[in-house]
Write an enzyme that holds these catalytic residues in place. Structure first.
Site, short mmCIF file in Angstrom:
data_model
loop_
_atom_site.label_atom_id
_atom_site.label_comp_id
_atom_site.label_asym_id
_atom_site.label_seq_id
_atom_site.Cartn_x
_atom_site.Cartn_y
_atom_site.Cartn_z
N GLU A 108 0.82 -1.21 0.00
CA GLU A 108 0.00 0.00 0.00
C GLU A 108 0.85 1.26 0.00
O GLU A 108 1.97 1.28 0.50
CB GLU A 108 -0.82 0.06 1.29
CG GLU A 108 -1.78 -1.06 1.46
CD GLU A 108 -2.58 -0.92 2.75
OE1 GLU A 108 -3.18 -1.90 3.14
OE2 GLU A 108 -2.58 0.16 3.36
N CYS A 168 2.92 8.51 1.69
CA CYS A 168 3.37 7.49 2.64
C CYS A 168 3.63 6.21 1.86
O CYS A 168 2.73 5.71 1.19
CB CYS A 168 2.26 7.29 3.67
SG CYS A 168 2.54 5.94 4.81
N CYS A 196 6.04 -7.43 7.50
CA CYS A 196 7.04 -6.90 8.43
C CYS A 196 7.41 -7.98 9.43
O CYS A 196 6.55 -8.74 9.87
CB CYS A 196 6.47 -5.69 9.16
SG CYS A 196 7.67 -4.86 10.23
N CYS A 219 4.65 -6.03 15.75
CA CYS A 219 4.01 -5.23 16.80
C CYS A 219 2.56 -5.71 17.02
O CYS A 219 1.86 -6.03 16.06
CB CYS A 219 4.02 -3.75 16.43
SG CYS A 219 5.69 -3.11 16.20
N CYS A 246 -0.40 -3.83 15.18
CA CYS A 246 -0.24 -3.47 13.77
C CYS A 246 -0.77 -4.57 12.84
O CYS A 246 -0.39 -5.73 12.96
CB CYS A 246 1.22 -3.19 13.47
SG CYS A 246 1.56 -2.89 11.72
N CYS A 291 -1.50 1.84 7.57
CA CYS A 291 -1.15 0.98 6.44
C CYS A 291 -1.28 -0.48 6.82
O CYS A 291 -1.09 -0.86 7.95
CB CYS A 291 0.25 1.30 5.95
SG CYS A 291 0.18 2.45 4.57
N1 SAH Z 1 7.74 0.06 10.66
C1 SAH Z 1 7.89 1.45 10.80
C2 SAH Z 1 7.15 2.24 9.75
C3 SAH Z 1 5.83 1.72 9.35
S1 SAH Z 1 4.56 1.66 10.60
C4 SAH Z 1 7.45 1.89 12.17
O1 SAH Z 1 6.86 1.13 12.90
O2 SAH Z 1 7.75 3.03 12.50
C5 SAH Z 1 4.03 3.35 10.53
C6 SAH Z 1 3.19 3.80 11.68
O3 SAH Z 1 1.88 3.22 11.62
C7 SAH Z 1 3.78 3.45 13.03
O4 SAH Z 1 4.03 4.60 13.78
C8 SAH Z 1 2.71 2.61 13.64
O5 SAH Z 1 2.65 2.80 14.98
C9 SAH Z 1 1.44 3.07 12.94
N2 SAH Z 1 0.34 2.12 13.10
C10 SAH Z 1 0.39 0.78 13.03
N3 SAH Z 1 -0.83 0.24 13.31
C11 SAH Z 1 -1.65 1.28 13.57
C12 SAH Z 1 -3.04 1.39 13.93
N4 SAH Z 1 -3.80 0.32 14.05
N5 SAH Z 1 -3.55 2.63 14.12
C13 SAH Z 1 -2.78 3.74 13.97
N6 SAH Z 1 -1.47 3.69 13.64
C14 SAH Z 1 -0.91 2.48 13.44
FE1 SF4 Z 2 6.32 -3.41 11.44
FE2 SF4 Z 2 3.87 -2.53 11.91
FE3 SF4 Z 2 5.62 -2.61 13.88
FE4 SF4 Z 2 5.94 -0.79 11.92
S1 SF4 Z 2 4.27 -0.89 13.39
S2 SF4 Z 2 7.51 -2.13 12.83
S3 SF4 Z 2 5.15 -1.98 10.19
S4 SF4 Z 2 4.83 -4.41 12.77
#
Ligand code: SAH
Ligand code: SF4
Length: 360
Positions: free
Chosen positions: A87, A113, A120, A124, A127, A344
């Site tokens: 995406e 973005c 990944c 997390c 996520c 994303c």
């Molecule tokens: N992996 C990198 C960049 C991609 S994630 C990182 O983690 O920084 C980009 C952002 O999307 C991160 O700050 C993450 O916290 C956020 N994100 C992930 N899941 C989310 C959710 N359900 N609602 C809002 N933000 C989210």
């Molecule tokens: Fe990976 Fe999602 Fe964690 Fe960013 S927030 S490091 S994309 S698992």
């Protein structure tokens, strides 16, 4: 399989294609005129166009879905040559502004973005990208092409300034070589000319890679996905914290070269009843003491099957106020594109479950 033209810097193309001034012309067609075929490159000899066409593709991504949001943001789902999808989102940061006499004062302002990996590894808990696991790294050309496709699709003028955030799917520092190459290709003055100080890499905090990125001296902006202020909670939310704890991240940030007029951004995803209390704001203030930092609070964006909840607005505001009153710059990320599932990974996941339903 054809090579991806956007995988190469202008200098590399100059080595591959002789005479080397042709590389400049190809860059112009690719990044300024958005040519999708070599046939369009009329100032190249016919035989060269044919040769290039058999060796390279100019369109490594196929747009398979576009979703518009109420606020003018637009989300893209791209398919790669091997069928994987990623995406990217075009965010409209500010509408065009006009003077009273109707002349243009400011152009529209965009941030794009983009994704750096399919899936990944970091895993997390909050996520959605993490749920699908890790498939593979994107190449520099696949990273660059996301923006190129979006600019072409929206008729965004080649010299219109666009900011880039590596905040889509994937952990950019887990694919550092290709991301660093994409940063340089984006920055080429004869290409898209997006200076690294308009590009921001967001990381879950791979401290050793932050150090490496800093040493590369690219002039890029850094964003840290912090999300928690003590290691115990951070470890629950982000398992990577076992390998790189908060202290190691802070040390890496302190060593990172920051542009004089810039700050390191600390992203703090706020989850209801998990990390939205004032004691966390207190600790955050202490933690960032002595760092040229700004904090960006993000509303957790819920999706089906998650135990986490979106925080209350009053708690967000209280958190922000605590920090700003004590001199720490703190913004709340507008929920851009919320109605098209902002974070994303969500569009891709919808598509995947749709397909599973069809197949099942
Ligand atoms: N992996 C990198 C960049 C991609 S994630 C990182 O983690 O920084 C980009 C952002 O999307 C991160 O700050 C993450 O916290 C956020 N994100 C992930 N899941 C989310 C959710 N359900 N609602 C809002 N933000 C989210
Ligand atoms: Fe990976 Fe999602 Fe964690 Fe960013 S927030 S490091 S994309 S698992």
């Amino acid at each position: 399989m054809k090579k991806i033209l956007q995988d190469y810097t202008k200098e590399e193309l100059g080595e591959m294609i002789k005479p080397s001034f042709r590389a400049k012309q190809i860059y112009d067609w690719t990044y300024h005129k958005y040519a999708s075929t070599f046939e369009e490159m009329k100032n190249l000899p016919k035989a060269m166009r044919t040769d290039l066409d058999s060796e390279f593709t100019l369109r490594p991504l196929k747009t398979i879905q576009v979703q518009d949001s109420m606020d003018g943001s637009r989300k893209y789902l791209f398919e790669l040559h091997d069928g994987h999808t990623v995406e990217a989102v075009l965010l409209l940061m500010r509408e065009a502004q006009y003077h009273e006499d109707g002349t243009l004062k400011h152009h529209r302002r965009y941030t794009v973005c983009i994704s750096s990996q399919v899936g990944c590894k970091v895993g997390c808990a909050f996520c959605l990208t993490a749920k699908g696991g890790f498939m593979r790294n994107l190449t520099a050309g696949e990273i660059v092409s996301q923006l190129l496709m979006i600019k072409a699709d929206n008729d965004i003028d080649a010299n219109r300034r666009v900011n880039i955030v590596y905040m889509g799917m994937g952990e950019p520092l887990d694919n550092l070589d290709n991301v660093a190459k994409a940063i340089k290709i984006f920055a080429d003055p004869e290409g898209m000319a997006i200076s690294p100080n308009r590009q921001t890499v967001s990381t879950s905090g791979l401290s050793s890679k932050i150090e490496r990125l800093g040493k590369m001296g690219l002039g890029i902006n850094l964003a840290i996905s912090l999300h928690a202020v003590d290691d115990e909670l951070r470890q629950q939310l982000m398992p990577i914290n076992k390998a790189y704890n908060i202290e190691s991240i802070i040390t890496a940030v302190k060593n990172f070269p920051v542009n004089d007029r810039k700050r390191v951004m600390f992203e703090y995803l706020v989850i209801k009843d998990v990390n939205d209390d004032i004691s966390a704001a207190k600790k955050l203030l202490k933690l960032l003491n002595g760092i040229k930092a700004k904090v960006n609070l993000i509303y957790f964006n819920p999706y089906g099957g998650t135990e986490f909840k979106r925080p209350e607005e009053k708690d967000m505001l209280r958190f922000q106020e605590y920090l700003t009153q004590r001199g720490l710059l703190c913004t709340i990320r507008e929920s851009k594109g919320l109605d098209i599932s902002a974070a994303c990974g969500q569009l891709r996941e919808q598509e995947r479950s749709k397909n599973e339903n069809i197949q099942g």
